[in-house]
Design an enzyme around this catalytic site. Structure first.
Site, PDB file in Angstrom:
ATOM      1  N   CYS A  76       0.724  -1.234   0.143  1.00 43.81           N
ATOM      2  CA  CYS A  76      -0.039  -0.045   0.059  1.00 43.81           C
ATOM      3  C   CYS A  76       0.958   1.221  -0.039  1.00 43.81           C
ATOM      4  CB  CYS A  76      -0.765  -0.061   1.202  1.00 43.81           C
ATOM      5  SG  CYS A  76      -1.836   1.408   1.525  1.00 43.81           S
ATOM      6  N   CYS A 100      -0.036   3.889   2.775  1.00 46.92           N
ATOM      7  CA  CYS A 100       0.494   3.159   3.838  1.00 46.92           C
ATOM      8  C   CYS A 100       2.376   3.390   4.282  1.00 46.92           C
ATOM      9  CB  CYS A 100       0.321   1.503   3.943  1.00 46.92           C
ATOM     10  SG  CYS A 100      -1.339   1.047   4.282  1.00 46.92           S
TER      11      CYS A 100
END
Length: 110
Positions: free
Chosen positions: A30, A33
């Site tokens: 991600c 993230c």
């Protein structure tokens, strides 16, 4: 600290009875993230002793992610007294993370 299903009860639930625990639900693939991680780690470190950070890899800990209804990542949840009390979804700049943490400490601090 990285948290697993085996350590979540101790590291998040029990610890949240002493001070707020910020849980970063993330995954290695991600992009947002990977942007949020260092920013939230830095901001929590600036507030050491007043708030704690736990990181949960949703790919490795799918049961935890499902238990807390994580549908989008990154998701940040603040636990206090054993339950989630606030949070946000998505990557945010360091300044807004800092404000969020300060508000959390003010509302839910020890």
């Amino acid at each position: 600290m990285d948290v697993t299903s085996e350590t979540f009860q101790r590291d998040v639930i029990e610890r949240s009875h002493e001070l707020p625990v910020v849980v970063d639900f993330w995954a290695a693939w991600c992009g947002p993230c990977r942007m949020l991680g260092p920013a939230i780690e830095t901001e929590v470190a600036k507030r050491a002793g007043r708030i704690e950070l736990a990181k949960v890899d949703v790919d490795a800990e799918q049961v935890l992610a499902a238990q807390y209804g994580i549908q989008s990542i990154p998701t940040v949840a603040v636990f206090r007294d054993g339950k989630p009390v606030s949070g946000f979804v998505g990557a945010h700049p360091a300044a807004s993370i800092g404000s969020f943490l300060d508000d959390t400490i003010e509302k839910h601090g020890a």
